[in-house]
Design a protein around this motif. Structure first.
Motif: not given
Length: 279
Positions: A29-33
């Motif tokens: 996963l390439d995560i943006t919070y």
């Protein structure tokens, strides 16, 4: 796979296992919070994410390109938004006292605000001065008299009394009493054309891992929990992560459909093809 979800404990709890490579066969996963008011805009106005957490209230703007997943979101009972004012004498707990007052909300496309507008149309019946404000600033602003009332979400239900605030309305309690249905808050959607079955299974596997190993995600949760104590984070998870997080089921979909139908009938959101909820 690009995903965006909030730094709130319920999301980091659910997605910890997938985010850390603990779900077999799931892609990295390439995560943006980002907070929900930001992800609502990202889903509506960009094509950057494969999976994204949004408000159920924002679905009409995104269903042409995103599919509602039957898992991974926030829907339940006893977990609705709260309307708060500063503790004072007089009629400040009377909903009609909000007429003409400044009320802060976290997002104008949030489920919280949609529930507030549906409630206010029944209970307030007068004009309200709505002001959008980051949710973490709402309770201090009410306490300090910058605004008259606030619509709060998440862990605020556990901490609002620490700010000297009082409850005007529990919108979840109102919704459940009015409809008999759980409160649909946050949805997970995925781009149409992706392998929705596999994504659903990966999310469910991540959640199952979290339930079986609740302490493993503790560091990850607190890393993103904005100085929240673990006790509050744990209470947050217990409230917002439940059987509906694993499977919306008939009751969950009925709650979503009822919320959106009422909002369309009240002209609060645009009309949309409700068949897209099930595709």
């Amino acid at each position: 796979m690009k995903i965006a979800y909030s730094p709130c404990p319920n999301d980091t709890f659910i997605y910890h296992a997938w985010a850390h490579g603990l779900v077999p066969d799931a892609p990295p996963l390439d995560i943006t919070y980002a907070d929900i008011n930001i992800t609502n805009d990202l889903a509506a106005n960009t094509n950057d994410f494969d999976i994204i957490k949004i408000s159920y209230a924002a679905l009409p703007w995104v269903l042409e390109k995103y599919t509602l997943l039957p898992c991974g979101g926030a829907l339940g009972r006893g977990c609705g938004p709260l309307v708060l004012t500063k503790q004072a004498n007089g009629d400040s707990r009377d909903p009609s006292s909000l007429i003409g007052k400044r009320v802060a909300i976290p997002s104008d496309r949030s489920t919280a605000y949609l529930l507030f507008r549906l409630w206010a149309s029944q209970q307030v019946k007068g004009a309200i001065d709505i002001q959008i404000m980051p949710f973490e600033k709402i309770m201090p602003a009410v306490r300090d008299g910058i605004i008259d009332a606030g619509l709060v979400i998440h862990e605020a239900r556990f901490t609002y009394q620490d700010y000297g605030l009082q409850l005007v309305a529990d919108l979840g309690r109102w919704w459940e009493s009015d409809t008999g249905l759980p409160i649909p808050l946050g949805a997970i959607v995925a781009k149409r054309g992706l392998d929705i079955s596999s994504i659903t299974q990966w999310i469910r596997s991540s959640l199952e891992y979290a339930w079986k190993n609740p302490d493993v995600s503790r560091e990850y949760i607190l890393q993103h929990a904005q100085e929240m104590s673990y006790d509050v984070a744990k209470a947050h998870i217990e409230l917002y992560v439940n059987s509906f997080s694993f499977n919306l089921g008939e009751e969950g979909f009925a709650a979503v459909k009822t919320l959106l139908r009422r909002a369309v009938d009240e002209l609060l959101i645009p009309g949309f093809n409700q068949d897209l909820l099930y595709i």
